[in-house]
Design an enzyme around this catalytic site. Structure first.
Site, mmCIF file in Angstrom:
data_model
loop_
_atom_site.group_PDB
_atom_site.id
_atom_site.type_symbol
_atom_site.label_atom_id
_atom_site.label_comp_id
_atom_site.label_asym_id
_atom_site.label_seq_id
_atom_site.Cartn_x
_atom_site.Cartn_y
_atom_site.Cartn_z
ATOM 1 N N ARG A 8 1.351 -22.249 -14.898
ATOM 2 C CA ARG A 8 2.476 -22.866 -14.151
ATOM 3 C C ARG A 8 2.899 -21.961 -13.001
ATOM 4 O O ARG A 8 3.480 -22.400 -12.028
ATOM 5 C CB ARG A 8 3.668 -23.176 -15.072
ATOM 6 C CG ARG A 8 4.888 -23.691 -14.304
ATOM 7 C CD ARG A 8 5.964 -24.293 -15.181
ATOM 8 N NE ARG A 8 6.298 -23.493 -16.325
ATOM 9 C CZ ARG A 8 6.972 -22.330 -16.277
ATOM 10 N NH1 ARG A 8 7.369 -21.832 -15.112
ATOM 11 N NH2 ARG A 8 7.237 -21.662 -17.378
ATOM 12 N N ASP B 37 5.532 -32.896 8.389
ATOM 13 C CA ASP B 37 4.594 -33.528 7.462
ATOM 14 C C ASP B 37 3.341 -33.842 8.277
ATOM 15 O O ASP B 37 3.347 -34.734 9.137
ATOM 16 C CB ASP B 37 5.228 -34.787 6.863
ATOM 17 C CG ASP B 37 4.322 -35.457 5.831
ATOM 18 O OD1 ASP B 37 3.080 -35.329 5.959
ATOM 19 O OD2 ASP B 37 4.839 -36.124 4.926
ATOM 20 N N TYR C 55 7.595 -41.880 5.684
ATOM 21 C CA TYR C 55 7.142 -42.494 4.429
ATOM 22 C C TYR C 55 8.394 -42.787 3.596
ATOM 23 O O TYR C 55 9.269 -41.922 3.453
ATOM 24 C CB TYR C 55 6.196 -41.523 3.722
ATOM 25 C CG TYR C 55 5.709 -41.977 2.382
ATOM 26 C CD1 TYR C 55 5.075 -43.209 2.226
ATOM 27 C CD2 TYR C 55 5.868 -41.179 1.256
ATOM 28 C CE1 TYR C 55 4.631 -43.617 0.989
ATOM 29 C CE2 TYR C 55 5.412 -41.577 0.021
ATOM 30 C CZ TYR C 55 4.792 -42.804 -0.110
ATOM 31 O OH TYR C 55 4.347 -43.204 -1.338
ATOM 32 N N LYS D 134 -4.429 -37.359 0.556
ATOM 33 C CA LYS D 134 -4.989 -38.153 1.651
ATOM 34 C C LYS D 134 -6.235 -37.478 2.233
ATOM 35 O O LYS D 134 -7.207 -37.298 1.537
ATOM 36 C CB LYS D 134 -3.896 -38.411 2.684
ATOM 37 C CG LYS D 134 -2.559 -38.906 2.071
ATOM 38 C CD LYS D 134 -2.687 -40.277 1.489
ATOM 39 C CE LYS D 134 -1.571 -40.781 0.598
ATOM 40 N NZ LYS D 134 -0.275 -40.197 0.586
#
Ligand SMILES: Cc1ncc(COP(=O)(O)O)c(C=O)c1O
Length: 388
Positions: free
Chosen positions: A54, A179, A107, A204
């Site tokens: 983690r 972004d 988005y 993406k």
């Protein structure tokens, strides 16, 4: 410095165990310590190494190293999704009482996160057209800490001048977050233009093959360290398996991006000649409002753009139902072509007034042009357009 394609193949920088050629997948949740002292040293940062996945994992770190290199950044932090990357970046910087400015073409979940979730935490926001520098300047308050935008923005490819925004933000101590999902680092590196953070939905173009959900943030070391600590405390790290798939995808990033760009250009030319197609939102179009800024800050226009059907919603949904080769699905940046309807799908959660400001009409269709033989994609669209 080596060229981009060389670096996408060689920049993982890791000493690979057992002389492995590819970076192996370290599917382990924890790492053993040589001694109690060694364990304590690792926790105190007195010695480099791994503790617990983690916190950090060699496969994830190899990915972070490649992306930081490709974005010309000092460090990268990988998270379990693009939204986790956006969330961790914002919340490791912003505190109750702060203010954030965000682009109006965004988005939908990013917009919702900023305007609704952050508001619940006492962080206010102003949604502006970030392509208009005066509007951004007017929105700045004493408590503004972050300006966040996408460029090209999803879905209408609105272009924001990264350098212009970074230059007005920096003297006021405001951080600029871009972004960069639509471009990938191959076509645009926001840090080179003065941004403080460049982040991605790695789902993406970085992955390219449609088999990973992931996110990555690139920033200077001290900012990345803050985000890494936030990730440690909130648990949003990318899984080693997804990092492994992303590392593989990135090996062909530049090759794919060039093909996406060429195919998108050809599809744009075809669609421009179709009377049933109305407005086209493609940054490579010399008539597109942001074209000149895009040409300055990008080295290619990407593969995802939107177009309107003159006959609105009915025509858009009929087109989508007639396609045989292009896949009707959200997401973008995969090697194959995906097509969707923003108003009823990716951007459905956007408030109506902002949707209007964004230019998301009921006839708007977004296409992520893949790497197929473009004649086949054009033929599929031609047949579907004829049938509506
Ligand atoms: C521009 C942009 N940013 C962020 C995201 C969120 O990424 P993810 O789906 O990996 O959480 C998306 C998803 O479509 C996106 O298009």
């Amino acid at each position: 410095m080596h060229g981009f394609t060389t670096r996408q193949l060689h920049a993982d920088g890791q000493q690979k165990p057992l002389n492995a050629h590819a970076m192996p997948l370290f599917l382990t949740s924890t790492f053993s310590f040589d001694s109690p002292e060694a364990g304590a040293d690792l926790f105190l940062g007195r010695r480099a190494g791994h503790i617990y996945s983690r916190v950090g994992n060699p496969t994830v770190e190899a990915l972070e190293q490649v992306i930081a290199n490709l974005e010309n950044g000092e460090a990268a932090v990988a998270l379990g999704s693009g939204m986790a990357a956006i969330h961790a970046s914002l919340l490791s910087i912003l505190k109750a009482g702060d203010h954030v400015i965000c682009g109006e073409v965004l988005y939908s979940p990013s917009l919702h996160l900023i305007t609704e979730r952050l508001a619940d935490l006492g962080i206010t926001s102003t949604v502006v057209d970030t392509s208009n520098e005066q509007a951004v300047r007017d929105a700045i308050r004493d408590k503004t800490k972050v300006i966040f935008f996408e460029t090209p923005a999803n879905p209408t490819c609105k272009i924001t001048d990264i350098r212009a925004i970074a230059e007005l933000a920096r003297p006021k101590g405001i951080l600029t977050i871009v972004d960069n999902t639509f471009s990938s680092p191959y076509f645009q590196r926001p840090l080179d233009h003065g941004a403080d953070i460049s982040l991605h939905s790695a789902t993406k173009y970085l992955n390219g093959h449609g088999d990973v959900i992931g996110g990555i943030v690139v920033a200077r070391s001290e900012l990345a360290a803050m985000i890494r600590t936030y990730r440690r405390d909130t648990g949003g790290i990318l899984s080693p398996f997804d990092a492994y798939l992303l590392l593989r995808g990135i090996r062909t990033l530049s090759l794919r991006m060039l093909r996406h760009h060429d195919n998108a250009m050809k599809l744009f030319e075809f669609l421009s000649s179709v009377p049933k197609v109305g407005k086209l939102y493609y940054p490579g179009d010399p008539q597109f409002p942001g074209h000149h800024v895009a040409a300055r800050q990008m080295t290619g226009f990407g593969g995802c753009f939107s177009f309107e059907l003159a006959d609105g919603f009915e025509a858009a949904t009929r087109l989508l139902s007639k396609l045989k080769l292009c896949t009707l699905a959200v997401s973008l940046g995969t090697v194959d072509t995906l097509i969707e309807h923003p108003a009823s799908m990716t951007h459905v959660a956007t408030p109506k007034d902002i949707m209007e400001r964004q230019g998301i009409t009921s006839g708007l269709v977004r296409i992520s042009v893949g790497c197929e033989d473009i004649e086949d994609v054009i033929a599929d669209l031609e047949d579907a357009l004829e049938a509506i």
